[in-house]
Design an enzyme around this catalytic site. Structure first.
Site, short mmCIF file in Angstrom:
data_model
loop_
_atom_site.label_atom_id
_atom_site.label_comp_id
_atom_site.label_asym_id
_atom_site.label_seq_id
_atom_site.Cartn_x
_atom_site.Cartn_y
_atom_site.Cartn_z
CG ASP A 97 1.78 5.22 4.47
OD1 ASP A 97 0.67 4.06 4.74
OD2 ASP A 97 2.49 5.76 4.97
CG HIS A 153 5.13 1.12 2.80
ND1 HIS A 153 4.17 1.90 2.92
CD2 HIS A 153 4.28 0.99 3.99
CE1 HIS A 153 3.66 2.76 3.52
NE2 HIS A 153 3.76 1.61 5.17
CG HIS A 179 -0.14 -0.21 2.81
ND1 HIS A 179 0.61 -0.89 3.27
CD2 HIS A 179 -0.44 1.03 3.25
CE1 HIS A 179 1.21 -0.12 3.92
NE2 HIS A 179 0.92 0.76 4.55
NE ARG A 198 2.15 6.60 8.87
CZ ARG A 198 0.49 5.78 8.12
NH1 ARG A 198 0.34 4.55 7.85
NH2 ARG A 198 -1.33 6.75 8.95
#
Length: 317
Positions: free
Chosen positions: A114, A268, A112, A283
């Site tokens: 983000d 990623h 995906h 994150r």
């Protein structure tokens, strides 16, 4: 297409800027940056070196950043630009930090980019290792610019005018799997508590480099003008092009590691191979603009308002 980036360094050279060095790790993606203690007080020259390396190599890694806490992590992330809130739908208990946790072997084990289900796709993600399992838990990144560049001419002709609907209520990764919770602290219902749908161009123009990249990943619901069966076939074809091993870099996390990736040019995948061990990452996300197609058309909101997540008027031109 002409890029604003210089020719990439080779895998055997490092580019010194004072004490800072950039070591290329893969032919198409990935570099390690050494000689810098991260924080919010870095010099302009060091920040310029980091950003140039990020734009060129798509994901950069730092080791030995054990001094970073949540405040230092945020201060460093802010050097790239305005930040988003932690997540568009999940109440994380923090204004900026999204904790990605797993204790049942689960991770973000699907390819995906983000938060593509909103119109203002994040520009940059800054991920810090908080608690690592004793084995496994690697993360893999793929270069979506290299994937586009390698497409044969007939496929480029198709994708250059192709649009896809992205949503947080559906993903290809779960279509053949049991319904498992995606995180140790949040449920699937948490992630879909507010529904978003956005139509993005499959090929966007990078706002800083001018490169063309593919906008896909597991938030894609379908392609505009195609039925479900056709969408699945087309998605599989294109997604497999993105995740060819030549386009990827795999990072084995160590305590004190931090990764920064260009969310406009990568996908990623966090590998769920650590059994029932606990894994926690933090994150922080840098706000991005609305993707624009090759012919200049911006992404279109179909459902949901992401203003609380990221304000477009705060972006620095």
């Amino acid at each position: 297409m002409t890029s604003t980036l210089d020719a990439p360094t080779t895998a055997h050279t490092a580019a010194p800027v004072g004490a800072v060095t950039v070591q290329q790790l893969g032919g198409r993606i990935g570099a390690r940056i050494d000689g810098v203690r991260l924080g919010g007080d870095l010099s302009e020259a060091t920040l310029a070196t980091i950003r140039q390396a990020l734009l060129r190599h798509k994901v950069v890694f730092f080791r030995g950043q054990d001094h970073l806490d949540e405040a230092g992590h945020q201060a460093f992330a802010e050097t790239f630009g305005p930040l988003t809130s932690a997540h568009p739908t999940v109440n994380t208990g923090s204004g900026r930090v999204f904790k990605v946790t797993a204790d049942k072997g689960m991770a973000a084990n699907a390819w995906h980019t983000d938060v593509t289900f909103v119109d203002r796709v994040p520009a940059i993600s800054v991920l810090r290792a908080v608690h690592l399992p004793p084995y496994g838990g690697n993360t893999v990144w793929a270069n979506t610019v290299a994937a586009y560049d390698a497409l044969p001419a007939p496929l480029k002709a198709l994708v250059d005018d192709l649009w896809a609907v992205h949503t947080n209520s559906y993903d290809y990764a779960q279509r053949d799997e049991d319904s498992e919770e995606p995180d140790a602290n949040y449920t699937r219902a948490d992630f879909a508590s507010q529904l978003f749908e956005t139509e993005h161009p499959v090929v966007r123009v990078h706002p800083e480099t001018g490169e063309r990249s593919l906008v896909l990943g597991h938030f894609v619901k379908g392609f505009s003008g195609f039925n479900s069966a056709e969408s699945i076939a087309l998605f599989t074809l294109l997604q497999n092009r993105i995740t060819r091993l030549e386009n990827t870099i795999r990072w084995a996390w160590q305590p004190g590691d931090l990764a920064v990736w260009d969310n406009r040019a990568t996908q990623h995948y966090a590998v769920a191979d650590f059994g029932t061990e606990y894994r926690e990452m933090a994150r922080i996300t840098v706000a991005g603009d609305v993707p624009v197609s090759i012919d200049g058309r911006p992404s279109r909101v179909l459902r949901g308002d992401a203003e609380a997540y990221s304000r477009l008027d705060e972006l620095i031109s």
